[in-house]
Scaffold this motif. Structure first.
Motif, PDB file in Angstrom:
ATOM      1  N   TYR A  13      13.531  10.007   2.395  1.00 21.64           N
ATOM      2  CA  TYR A  13      14.036   9.328   1.310  1.00 21.64           C
ATOM      3  C   TYR A  13      14.394   7.421   1.327  1.00 21.64           C
ATOM      4  CZ  TYR A  13      12.647  13.494  -0.958  1.00 21.64           C
ATOM      5  OH  TYR A  13      12.161  14.852  -1.204  1.00 21.64           O
ATOM      6  N   THR A  17      -7.338   3.851  -3.079  1.00 20.80           N
ATOM      7  CA  THR A  17      -6.825   4.989  -1.473  1.00 20.80           C
ATOM      8  C   THR A  17      -7.429   3.342  -0.215  1.00 20.80           C
ATOM      9  OG1 THR A  17      -7.497   7.295  -2.605  1.00 20.80           O
ATOM     10  CG2 THR A  17      -7.624   6.434  -0.161  1.00 20.80           C
ATOM     11  N   VAL A  23       0.926  -1.581  -0.165  1.00 18.35           N
ATOM     12  CA  VAL A  23       0.079   0.730   0.099  1.00 18.35           C
ATOM     13  C   VAL A  23       0.725   1.337  -0.162  1.00 18.35           C
ATOM     14  CG1 VAL A  23      -1.931   1.460   1.182  1.00 18.35           C
ATOM     15  CG2 VAL A  23      -1.597  -1.546   1.492  1.00 18.35           C
ATOM     16  N   GLY A  24       0.764   2.468  -0.745  1.00 24.46           N
ATOM     17  CA  GLY A  24       1.321   2.815  -1.091  1.00 24.46           C
ATOM     18  C   GLY A  24       3.116   3.163  -2.512  1.00 24.46           C
ATOM     19  N   GLY A  25       2.724   4.049  -2.888  1.00 22.83           N
ATOM     20  CA  GLY A  25       4.170   4.043  -4.133  1.00 22.83           C
ATOM     21  C   GLY A  25       5.131   4.818  -4.173  1.00 22.83           C
ATOM     22  N   GLY A  26       5.543   5.113  -2.367  1.00 25.84           N
ATOM     23  CA  GLY A  26       6.648   6.455  -1.978  1.00 25.84           C
ATOM     24  C   GLY A  26       7.960   5.457  -2.236  1.00 25.84           C
ATOM     25  N   HIS A  27       8.609   6.057  -1.275  1.00 29.25           N
ATOM     26  CA  HIS A  27      10.267   5.106  -2.009  1.00 29.25           C
ATOM     27  C   HIS A  27      10.039   3.556  -1.342  1.00 29.25           C
ATOM     28  CE1 HIS A  27      11.803   9.094  -3.022  1.00 29.25           C
ATOM     29  NE2 HIS A  27      11.058   9.294  -2.602  1.00 29.25           N
ATOM     30  N   GLN A  84       7.855   5.956   6.567  1.00 29.72           N
ATOM     31  CA  GLN A  84       7.046   7.297   7.623  1.00 29.72           C
ATOM     32  C   GLN A  84       6.330   6.881   8.564  1.00 29.72           C
ATOM     33  OE1 GLN A  84       8.358  10.048   5.326  1.00 29.72           O
ATOM     34  NE2 GLN A  84       7.650  12.434   7.091  1.00 29.72           N
ATOM     35  N   THR A  98       2.187   4.147   3.780  1.00 29.76           N
ATOM     36  CA  THR A  98       1.629   5.057   4.105  1.00 29.76           C
ATOM     37  C   THR A  98       2.124   6.665   3.970  1.00 29.76           C
ATOM     38  OG1 THR A  98       0.626   4.827   5.869  1.00 29.76           O
ATOM     39  CG2 THR A  98      -0.360   4.279   3.649  1.00 29.76           C
ATOM     40  N   GLY A  99       3.576   6.557   4.567  1.00 32.07           N
ATOM     41  CA  GLY A  99       3.990   7.801   4.546  1.00 32.07           C
ATOM     42  C   GLY A  99       2.984   8.744   5.212  1.00 32.07           C
ATOM     43  N   LYS A 144      23.084   8.501   5.034  1.00 33.61           N
ATOM     44  CA  LYS A 144      21.882   8.777   3.844  1.00 33.61           C
ATOM     45  C   LYS A 144      22.377   8.039   3.106  1.00 33.61           C
ATOM     46  CE  LYS A 144      18.526  11.897   5.486  1.00 33.61           C
ATOM     47  NZ  LYS A 144      17.167  11.465   4.916  1.00 33.61           N
ATOM     48  N   THR A 188       8.650  21.560   4.912  1.00 36.17           N
ATOM     49  CA  THR A 188       9.665  21.747   3.205  1.00 36.17           C
ATOM     50  C   THR A 188       9.111  23.459   3.234  1.00 36.17           C
ATOM     51  OG1 THR A 188       9.526  21.139   1.482  1.00 36.17           O
ATOM     52  CG2 THR A 188       7.625  21.538   1.635  1.00 36.17           C
ATOM     53  N   VAL A 205       3.455  19.494   7.345  1.00 39.76           N
ATOM     54  CA  VAL A 205       1.646  18.432   7.139  1.00 39.76           C
ATOM     55  C   VAL A 205       2.188  17.489   8.352  1.00 39.76           C
ATOM     56  CG1 VAL A 205       3.750  16.522   5.712  1.00 39.76           C
ATOM     57  CG2 VAL A 205       1.407  15.906   5.913  1.00 39.76           C
ATOM     58  N   THR A 253       5.945  17.260   9.669  1.00 39.71           N
ATOM     59  CA  THR A 253       7.043  17.993   9.227  1.00 39.71           C
ATOM     60  C   THR A 253       7.300  18.855   8.746  1.00 39.71           C
ATOM     61  OG1 THR A 253       8.946  16.549   7.581  1.00 39.71           O
ATOM     62  CG2 THR A 253       6.959  16.156   6.937  1.00 39.71           C
ATOM     63  N   THR A 277       1.985  10.065  -9.140  1.00 41.42           N
ATOM     64  CA  THR A 277       3.269  10.084  -7.558  1.00 41.42           C
ATOM     65  C   THR A 277       4.212   9.658  -7.240  1.00 41.42           C
ATOM     66  OG1 THR A 277       1.348  10.076  -5.870  1.00 41.42           O
ATOM     67  CG2 THR A 277       1.633  12.510  -7.496  1.00 41.42           C
ATOM     68  N   ALA A 299       6.528   0.015   6.882  1.00 43.45           N
ATOM     69  CA  ALA A 299       7.587  -0.202   6.176  1.00 43.45           C
ATOM     70  C   ALA A 299       7.370   1.536   6.424  1.00 43.45           C
ATOM     71  CB  ALA A 299       7.932  -0.824   5.300  1.00 43.45           C
TER      72      ALA A 299
HETATM   73  C1  LIG Z   1       6.018  18.377   3.378  1.00 44.13           C
HETATM   74  C2  LIG Z   1       6.697  17.257   3.301  1.00 44.13           C
HETATM   75  C3  LIG Z   1       8.244  17.648   4.404  1.00 44.13           C
HETATM   76  C4  LIG Z   1       9.291  17.066   4.165  1.00 44.13           C
HETATM   77  N1  LIG Z   1      10.264  17.129   4.718  1.00 44.13           N
HETATM   78  C5  LIG Z   1      11.345  15.515   4.689  1.00 44.13           C
HETATM   79  C6  LIG Z   1      12.692  16.724   5.218  1.00 44.13           C
HETATM   80  O1  LIG Z   1      12.749  17.774   6.234  1.00 44.13           O
HETATM   81  N2  LIG Z   1      13.909  15.646   6.052  1.00 44.13           N
HETATM   82  C7  LIG Z   1      13.684  14.844   5.472  1.00 44.13           C
HETATM   83  O2  LIG Z   1      14.451  13.655   5.475  1.00 44.13           O
HETATM   84  N3  LIG Z   1      12.204  13.869   4.959  1.00 44.13           N
HETATM   85  C8  LIG Z   1      10.908  14.915   4.483  1.00 44.13           C
HETATM   86  N4  LIG Z   1      10.076  14.321   4.270  1.00 44.13           N
HETATM   87  C9  LIG Z   1       9.756  12.915   4.818  1.00 44.13           C
HETATM   88  C10 LIG Z   1      10.061  12.102   3.351  1.00 44.13           C
HETATM   89  O3  LIG Z   1       9.165  13.324   1.908  1.00 44.13           O
HETATM   90  C11 LIG Z   1       9.252  10.687   3.125  1.00 44.13           C
HETATM   91  O4  LIG Z   1      10.455  10.743   4.754  1.00 44.13           O
HETATM   92  C12 LIG Z   1       9.826   9.795   2.655  1.00 44.13           C
HETATM   93  O5  LIG Z   1       9.050  10.220   1.428  1.00 44.13           O
HETATM   94  C13 LIG Z   1       8.114   8.615   2.795  1.00 44.13           C
HETATM   95  O6  LIG Z   1       8.636   7.566   2.380  1.00 44.13           O
HETATM   96  P1  LIG Z   1       7.591   6.506   2.349  1.00 44.13           P
HETATM   97  O7  LIG Z   1       7.548   5.863   1.013  1.00 44.13           O
HETATM   98  O8  LIG Z   1       7.259   6.109   3.728  1.00 44.13           O
HETATM   99  O9  LIG Z   1       6.372   7.388   1.972  1.00 44.13           O
HETATM  100  P2  LIG Z   1       5.678   8.498   0.642  1.00 44.13           P
HETATM  101  O10 LIG Z   1       7.050   8.830   0.061  1.00 44.13           O
HETATM  102  O11 LIG Z   1       5.088   9.744   1.489  1.00 44.13           O
HETATM  103  O12 LIG Z   1       4.917   8.423   0.505  1.00 44.13           O
HETATM  104  C14 LIG Z   1       3.604   7.184   0.462  1.00 44.13           C
HETATM  105  C15 LIG Z   1       2.468   7.434  -0.989  1.00 44.13           C
HETATM  106  O13 LIG Z   1       1.659   5.858  -0.022  1.00 44.13           O
HETATM  107  C16 LIG Z   1       0.435   6.592  -0.584  1.00 44.13           C
HETATM  108  N5  LIG Z   1      -0.452   6.269   0.600  1.00 44.13           N
HETATM  109  C17 LIG Z   1      -0.949   6.769   1.049  1.00 44.13           C
HETATM  110  N6  LIG Z   1      -1.820   6.118   1.816  1.00 44.13           N
HETATM  111  C18 LIG Z   1      -2.407   5.776   0.987  1.00 44.13           C
HETATM  112  C19 LIG Z   1      -3.577   4.311   1.133  1.00 44.13           C
HETATM  113  N7  LIG Z   1      -4.503   4.746   2.437  1.00 44.13           N
HETATM  114  N8  LIG Z   1      -3.714   4.136  -0.240  1.00 44.13           N
HETATM  115  C20 LIG Z   1      -3.154   4.063  -0.964  1.00 44.13           C
HETATM  116  N9  LIG Z   1      -1.824   4.907  -1.209  1.00 44.13           N
HETATM  117  C21 LIG Z   1      -1.683   4.911  -0.411  1.00 44.13           C
HETATM  118  C22 LIG Z   1       0.753   8.447  -0.881  1.00 44.13           C
HETATM  119  O14 LIG Z   1      -0.304   8.258  -2.174  1.00 44.13           O
HETATM  120  C23 LIG Z   1       2.208   7.761  -1.648  1.00 44.13           C
HETATM  121  O15 LIG Z   1       2.916   7.373  -3.033  1.00 44.13           O
HETATM  122  C24 LIG Z   1       8.739  15.096   3.892  1.00 44.13           C
HETATM  123  C25 LIG Z   1       8.265  15.357   3.789  1.00 44.13           C
HETATM  124  C26 LIG Z   1       7.227  15.840   3.032  1.00 44.13           C
HETATM  125  C27 LIG Z   1       5.758  15.580   3.033  1.00 44.13           C
END
Ligand SMILES: Cc1cc2nc3c(=O)[nH]c(=O)nc-3n(C[C@H](O)[C@H](O)[C@H](O)COP(=O)(O)OP(=O)(O)OC[C@H]3O[C@@H](n4cnc5c(N)ncnc54)[C@H](O)[C@@H]3O)c2cc1C
Length: 607
Positions: free
Chosen positions: A374, A122, A10-14, A367, A153-154, A54, A199, A340, A197, A39, A365
């Motif tokens: 990332y 979602t 669930v989620g296409g982040g890093h 955030q 889900t970040g 990192k 930006t 946020v 966090t 995204t 896994a």
């Molecule tokens: C405004 C902002 C500022 C930041 N500042 C910093 C910083 O200063 N320093 C730093 O190191 N990092 C910072 N980050 C954090 C960094 O972006 C994240 O740590 C990193 O991207 C986390 O990766 P992730 O894969 O856990 O989640 P994310 O990259 O957030 O990806 C989450 C993914 O899950 C998807 N998703 C969420 N919920 C659902 C759901 N219910 N169903 C389906 N899909 C879902 C979203 O669409 C997204 O694709 C910041 C992030 C933001 C938003």
């Protein structure tokens, strides 16, 4: 509608990208469900990968067969090795990314991956079967069934975006939040907390006179992140440096009462080591300038990122303080900075393989586990992907310990100590950092990647050849003399480098060996730091002994009356797998560990 697969991410982040790729590459039918496939691999903050500690994580992800290093190599626009004037333990690679190309390239690789399907939805809730996960339900009404689910889900769970006194639901600015999944996580017994966090604003590069600012160039010969990238072919461009000044600080100080961080509007805890400009000015009141890096967001993008002035002040105040900075007097803000707030799962509720203790087959896994960054997310993502796949294959979990990898340090810190603020990696968190270097991640970890089928046979053979060359070279240096001194002894001298040895007239054989740069580097580091490395290896041995003193998962701490109440509570909550892990739980004293040791020995004796 029912969609069946083996693993759902669930989620296409890093985190999600690495988890999905690892699971699919291990032959598992995987579905990646994400709110918006456009995204995937978005960089919502700094357009850069790597940096101190990192960078080590990225090299380790690569050695395990992950994707982050390869994608940044293909899309990076400025590469720098940090800390080159310091010892090898703290050197780290960093690269500015063309963030648009990065996203595109990662998505292309996901789409090309066999066994992997991407779905837009979602996720609103979990499907369970007794104490096991059975799948998820999307907001579209679709049901997705699987034997394992990885949630990544970040910042999206009940995400709330703040700018000044405006506050609206959103996972990031302009993106919707995930409002329902938190309740489903609570319903299976997980506790949730709240973090924050932020930006900085993005500016229009056409409105900045860069000739007035100090340029910062990348390395002349950019060094790739991935062990499999031969060279960097992208064009390289500079960043620029400017500073805040007393005028900027006055504007911010005069408006602190309008920052949601200071009005009490934001309740979540922010990242201590990536503070907002409001925090910097309050915490370091005696400083009259803070450095700002103006970083391009891409080769073809007009947007630039202002590294150092993260803020959630109202738009009018952002305009005023940005215009007070040299070089930015007429800069146009394209996007305002914001903060946020989001739900996370305090990570002592997951095990070292990232499976939740509350529900079998459910992994977390990125955030959502309280980290920030990332690289930290991607590192957990690949580990969760591997572990979910191993579970379905009926194999034991894959856990890296603190002496093997920064990834081991990261996950051990999270699951043992937990975190109350966004956790980021530092070299100082690793006890054995002279061993856990960025340059030797392949030698430490590639065997695991190969074992899981994530590292190809040719890549593995290349590493074996490298090891053999290193050994041959070390033997040659030990056995051959120059003016009565072994070459090894000469290389150990501070002022000597490997290239000097090949210049010593009689050492034709070394020249003839035509050693690749990475082999010369490994030999030089091993020889120069041998004493320190040996000392650290001895410490690792002691550490490993404690790690192998296993504590059974069913142990009832309530039955050990000698333990203090606090220790009993903490041990019951974390359920450490070994005495070593128990000793790292905050609040567990050496006396508690001795009591446990005596109890376990007695138990073993009693049978
Ligand atoms: C405004 C902002 C500022 C930041 N500042 C910093 C910083 O200063 N320093 C730093 O190191 N990092 C910072 N980050 C954090 C960094 O972006 C994240 O740590 C990193 O991207 C986390 O990766 P992730 O894969 O856990 O989640 P994310 O990259 O957030 O990806 C989450 C993914 O899950 C998807 N998703 C969420 N919920 C659902 C759901 N219910 N169903 C389906 N899909 C879902 C979203 O669409 C997204 O694709 C910041 C992030 C933001 C938003």
């Amino acid at each position: 509608m029912v969609n069946d697969c083996d693993i759902i991410v669930v989620g296409g982040g890093h985190a999600g990208c690495e988890a999905a790729l690892a699971a699919a590459r291990m032959g598992i039918h995987t579905v990646l469900i994400t709110i918006d496939p456009d995204t995937i691999a978005q960089m919502p903050c700094n357009p850069a990968i790597g940096g101190l500690a990192k960078g080590q994580l990225v090299r380790e992800i690569d050695a395990l067969g992950g994707e982050m290093a390869k994608v940044i190599d293909a899309t990076g626009i400025q590469f720098r090795m940090l800390n080159t004037s310091k010892g090898p333990a703290v050197r780290s690679p960093r690269a500015q990314a063309d963030k648009h190309l990065y996203k595109k390239e990662m998505r292309r690789r996901l789409e090309a991956q066999e066994n992997l399907t991407i779905c837009q939805d979602t996720v609103d809730s979990l499907l369970t079967r007794g104490s096991k996960i059975a799948g998820v339900v999307g907001g579209s009404g679709a049901e997705y069934r699987a034997d394992a689910v990885i949630i990544t889900t970040g910042t999206f769970l009940k995400g709330l975006v703040h700018i000044g006194d405006s506050m609206e639901p959103g996972g990031r600015a302009g993106e919707s939040s995930a409002e329902n999944l938190s309740d489903s996580l609570r319903a299976i017994g997980l506790q949730l907390g709240r973090l924050k966090t932020g930006t900085p604003p993005r500016l229009d590069r056409k409105t900045i006179p860069f000739e007035e600012l100090t340029p910062q160039y990348g390395d002349k010969t950019p060094q790739p992140f991935s062990f499999s990238t031969a060279e960097i072919t992208q064009p390289q461009i500079p960043c620029h440096i400017t500073f805040t000044n007393p005028g900027t600080h006055r504007i911010i100080r005069d408006n602190l009462n309008r920052s949601p961080l200071y009005t009490g509007q934001i309740k979540g805890t922010g990242p201590r080591y990536c503070p907002s400009i409001e925090d910097k000015i309050s915490r370091f009141a005696d400083k009259d300038a803070h450095q700002i890096f103006i970083e391009p967001e891409g080769i073809d993008s007009d947007e630039v990122y202002c590294n150092g002035i993260s803020t959630s002040l109202p738009p009018s105040v952002q305009e005023e303080f940005v215009h007070s900075i040299r070089g930015l007097e007429r800069a146009r803000i394209v996007r305002h900075g914001y903060a946020v707030e989001y739900d996370f799962v305090p990570p002592t509720q997951v095990k070292a393989d990232l499976e939740t203790k509350a529900m079998e087959g459910l992994f977390l896994a990125g955030q959502i586990n309280g980290t920030s960054g990332y690289e930290e997310a991607a590192a957990q993502g690949i580990m969760a992907g591997i572990n979910a796949a191993l579970k379905l294959q009926g194999k034991p979990p894959f856990i890296l310990d603190r002496s093997e990898a920064y990834i081991g340090v990261l996950i051990d810190d999270l699951v043992t100590k937990g975190t109350l603020e966004p956790y980021r990696m530092f070299t100082s968190r690793a006890e054995y950092r002279l061993i856990l270097r960025q340059d030797n991640a392949d030698r430490r970890l590639m065997r695991y990647g190969h074992q899981f089928g994530l590292i190809s046979d040719p890549q593995w053979q290349a590493l074996e050849e490298k090891e053999s060359l290193i050994n041959q070279t070390r033997a040659y240096l030990r056995e051959n003399l120059y003016r009565g001194e072994s070459l090894e002894k000469i290389l150990r001298k501070t002022e000597t480098h490997f290239d000097h040895l090949t210049e010593l007239g009689s050492q034709h054989k070394l020249q003839a060996m035509r050693l690749p740069q990475d082999v010369r580097e490994q030999v030089e580091i091993e020889v120069k730091y041998e004493g320190y490395i040996q000392r650290q290896l001895a410490q690792v041995e002691r550490f490993k002994k404690m790690e192998t003193l296993n504590i059974p998962s069913w142990l009832d701490y309530g039955k050990i009356p000698e333990l203090a109440n606090e220790a009993r509570q903490k041990l019951s909550c974390v359920r450490p797998a070994s005495l070593g892990q128990a000793s790292r739980i905050s609040g567990i004293s050496p006396a508690d560990v001795s009591i446990l040791l005596v109890y376990l020995r007695g138990k073993a004796h009693r049978g």
